[in-house]
Structure formats: C-alpha cells, structure tokens
Design a protein around this motif. Sequence first.
Motif, PDB file in Angstrom:
ATOM      1  N   HIS A   1     -30.764 -24.276  -0.660  1.00  0.00           N
ATOM      2  CA  HIS A   1     -29.595 -24.115  -1.495  1.00  0.00           C
ATOM      3  C   HIS A   1     -30.081 -24.040  -3.584  1.00  0.00           C
ATOM      4  O   HIS A   1     -30.004 -23.461  -4.086  1.00  0.00           O
ATOM      5  N   ALA A   2     -30.290 -25.346  -3.305  1.00  0.00           N
ATOM      6  CA  ALA A   2     -30.913 -25.207  -5.184  1.00  0.00           C
ATOM      7  C   ALA A   2     -31.720 -24.675  -5.290  1.00  0.00           C
ATOM      8  O   ALA A   2     -31.951 -23.559  -5.996  1.00  0.00           O
TER       9      ALA A   2
ATOM     10  N   PHE B   1     -30.496 -34.457   8.469  1.00  0.00           N
ATOM     11  CA  PHE B   1     -32.279 -33.479   8.090  1.00  0.00           C
ATOM     12  C   PHE B   1     -31.304 -32.022   7.607  1.00  0.00           C
ATOM     13  O   PHE B   1     -31.870 -31.580   6.655  1.00  0.00           O
ATOM     14  N   ALA B   2     -30.401 -31.553   8.247  1.00  0.00           N
ATOM     15  CA  ALA B   2     -29.655 -30.706   7.682  1.00  0.00           C
ATOM     16  C   ALA B   2     -29.766 -30.171   6.435  1.00  0.00           C
ATOM     17  O   ALA B   2     -29.767 -29.595   5.816  1.00  0.00           O
ATOM     18  N   TYR B   3     -28.366 -31.851   6.657  1.00  0.00           N
ATOM     19  CA  TYR B   3     -28.002 -31.336   5.158  1.00  0.00           C
ATOM     20  C   TYR B   3     -28.743 -31.493   3.535  1.00  0.00           C
ATOM     21  O   TYR B   3     -29.062 -30.765   3.449  1.00  0.00           O
ATOM     22  N   GLU B   4     -29.927 -32.195   4.103  1.00  0.00           N
ATOM     23  CA  GLU B   4     -30.644 -32.463   3.032  1.00  0.00           C
ATOM     24  C   GLU B   4     -32.120 -30.997   3.141  1.00  0.00           C
ATOM     25  O   GLU B   4     -32.613 -30.961   1.711  1.00  0.00           O
ATOM     26  N   LEU B   5     -32.388 -30.776   4.077  1.00  0.00           N
ATOM     27  CA  LEU B   5     -32.844 -29.484   3.551  1.00  0.00           C
ATOM     28  C   LEU B   5     -32.069 -28.156   3.251  1.00  0.00           C
ATOM     29  O   LEU B   5     -32.592 -27.211   2.310  1.00  0.00           O
ATOM     30  N   VAL B   6     -30.173 -28.325   3.133  1.00  0.00           N
ATOM     31  CA  VAL B   6     -30.183 -26.903   3.500  1.00  0.00           C
ATOM     32  C   VAL B   6     -30.106 -27.826   1.489  1.00  0.00           C
ATOM     33  O   VAL B   6     -29.725 -26.416   0.557  1.00  0.00           O
ATOM     34  N   ARG B   7     -29.770 -28.892   0.871  1.00  0.00           N
ATOM     35  CA  ARG B   7     -29.452 -29.539  -0.321  1.00  0.00           C
ATOM     36  C   ARG B   7     -30.357 -28.828  -1.554  1.00  0.00           C
ATOM     37  O   ARG B   7     -30.635 -28.316  -2.626  1.00  0.00           O
ATOM     38  N   TYR B   8     -31.603 -29.106  -0.569  1.00  0.00           N
ATOM     39  CA  TYR B   8     -33.023 -28.523  -1.214  1.00  0.00           C
ATOM     40  C   TYR B   8     -33.125 -26.988  -1.111  1.00  0.00           C
ATOM     41  O   TYR B   8     -33.318 -25.639  -2.689  1.00  0.00           O
TER      42      TYR B   8
ATOM     43  N   VAL C   1     -29.685 -19.212   3.286  1.00  0.00           N
ATOM     44  CA  VAL C   1     -29.390 -20.662   3.217  1.00  0.00           C
ATOM     45  C   VAL C   1     -28.979 -21.013   5.200  1.00  0.00           C
ATOM     46  O   VAL C   1     -29.471 -21.680   5.638  1.00  0.00           O
ATOM     47  N   ALA C   2     -27.490 -20.934   5.274  1.00  0.00           N
ATOM     48  CA  ALA C   2     -26.624 -20.924   5.845  1.00  0.00           C
ATOM     49  C   ALA C   2     -27.195 -20.061   7.475  1.00  0.00           C
ATOM     50  O   ALA C   2     -27.886 -20.685   8.584  1.00  0.00           O
TER      51      ALA C   2
ATOM     52  N   LEU D   1     -30.735 -21.932   7.860  1.00  0.00           N
ATOM     53  CA  LEU D   1     -30.742 -22.909   8.501  1.00  0.00           C
ATOM     54  C   LEU D   1     -30.852 -22.549  10.323  1.00  0.00           C
ATOM     55  O   LEU D   1     -31.173 -22.931  11.664  1.00  0.00           O
TER      56      LEU D   1
END
Lengths: 277, 62
Positions: free
Chosen positions: A91-92, A82-89, A137-138, A141
């Motif tokens: 960050h973009a 979940f964190a990974y997908e949230l970060v991808r969003y 973003v880091a 999160l």
Amino acid sequence: MQPGADEQSGGAAGYGIERKSARGVDASVPTGWLDEFTGTSEDRELEETMQALRRRERLAEDADLVTWLALNGFTGTDYERFAYELVRYGHAVITAWVRRGLIFGKCRDRGLGGLEEPPPGAMTRPDVAEELANETVAKSLHYFRENVLMRGQWNPNRGASIKSYFIGQCLIRFPNIYRAWLRTEATTNVMLVDDLGFLDRPAGEGAVTDPADLAVIRQEIDTRLARLPERTRTIMVLTAAGWSQQEIALRLGTTVKAVERTLNYYRPAATTRKGIA
Amino acid sequence: MTNPLPKPTIQTRIERSSLGTADARKMRARTSDATARAIVTRAAAYPARHTSTKSFSRKVGG
C-alpha cells in the motif's frame, strides 16, 4: 575473534580482516590497511559480493516463510499476519507511485502501458491515490494468494523477493483498476457540472433544506475554495449542507474513508487561510 | 537433555524475510493499521476461483 580484541589498537598479526555489516572499522586491523583498500576495485567487488550474499540470505528467509505458511494452506492467524505486513508494504509503495505519477512508467516498463492520461492534478488528490491503492492492493493480495502462493508460482531461485513479486502483482492489477476509476471519474465530473441540482436535495435529518441557505453555502465555498478540485468542493458543500460522509461517498461513488481523508486534508488549510470550515 | 530451540514466531520470520529490510520496514510504517486491516478484509471478500483438482486434471487431460 578473541575476547577483548575490540579494545586493542594497532596491528594484531594473525587476525583476519573482518568486514562488519555497517562497514565499521575493525580495531584489530590497522587503519592504514583499510584506507589503502577503500575505494579499490577489490573493495567494490567485496561489497557487491556481500550485498549479493545478503540478498540470497533474505531470499532463503522468504522461502522459509512461504514454506511455513504453506503448511497451513495459507490460512489462519500466521497467514493473516503475513498478509497484513505485505499489505502495509504494498500500500505504501503503490500510494507513493500513484501520487508521483510513477506508476504509469512502471506499468509501461512491464509491457502494461497504453493507459490514458489522468485528469490534471487528479493523481495528487489524497482520496484518489488512496482509492486506487486500496483497490489495487486488495485485489493483488487476493490473486497473489490464489495464483502465486497456492500454486507455488514464486520461486526464490529466479531472484525476485516475495515483496518484489507482490509489487509486480500490483502492477499487473493496476491498469484495469485505473481504467475503471477513470470511467467513474469521467461520469462523476459530467454529473457535477451538469447536475448541480442534486445539491438542493440534501439527504438525512437536520440537513439544510432552504434553497437560499444552500445557495449561500455553495457560493461561499465556490468563491473561497475556487482553486480546489471540483470533487473536493462538492464534498465540502455537501458536508456543509449536512450530508453524512456515508451519504456523500454513496453519491460520488467513492469510500467513506476517501471522503474523510479529503476533508481532513483540505479543511485545516481552508480554515487557517480563509477562516471557514 | 537440552531444550530444543524455540520455533521462531511468524513476526520473527517476517522480519527476517525481505519484508524486514530497513527500506521495507520504513515503507510498512507509512500505512496505518486500520487501512491495512481494511484491505486484508476486502481481499478476503473477493470470490475464490474454482481451482479444484478435478477440474484442473480435466483441463490437462488427467
């Protein structure tokens, strides 16, 4: 709907009007009816109602997702995914806003204004947008997990989706990160202007050491890449002088990734137009 | 006896959530795997705040 209804054409009395998600025409409804209906206030109201329903559906799914993650205390492989997908969003979105300079307005709209103007052209530099977005973003999160998710602060009934709430968290974190970056940037610029002597002290094995060679490299880059930002030219001079990306990053107070991206961004253009790498 | 419905995977739950809308999917595709992983790792490295129940209850007079 009855089997085979899609193949039927014309009137099929008794069939309810069914609006498909893509607003496709239902074969069971006479086209004339839909033409009359399209663009009317009832049509717009129906569309708004359906959008609202879709939003509510997404919010319910957000709530289900958060409940599922809470069962494991927001840890483990599911949370990481979940964190990974949230970060991808996130960050973009943040990178795009930084590059276009929109982030200052977004912060201002939320009462987080008062940010100093960035140096001209700084926000369009790929290393800057990357650096600011990564840190924002880091940090977001981290606080999103601790302050929002773990404390149950996000409430779907208030209407904000989980992704919007996260972007809100990014906007809260951005001003301080930006101010810290601005301070570093100001220091670095002073250093680049006043302390060019450091270029004559290359680090690492196999680096160019002859001052004459270094002067030639610097002059070559200064002349041919005069339009590039000072920081980019420094990265290119140091690269040409044999510094590793890690050493350059350390020297300029940035990340290896940012140095790499700057080189990747500018080097092909410089090579094509000017015949140097 | 009928088989119970399989539990949705985390990826399915994510795609059903607001992160699964067309716009969000498009945005997610812009960030590379390596960058996303690096950021998640960086976020995990920040020190955790002390939010134990004991200190919290003391603050609220419990």
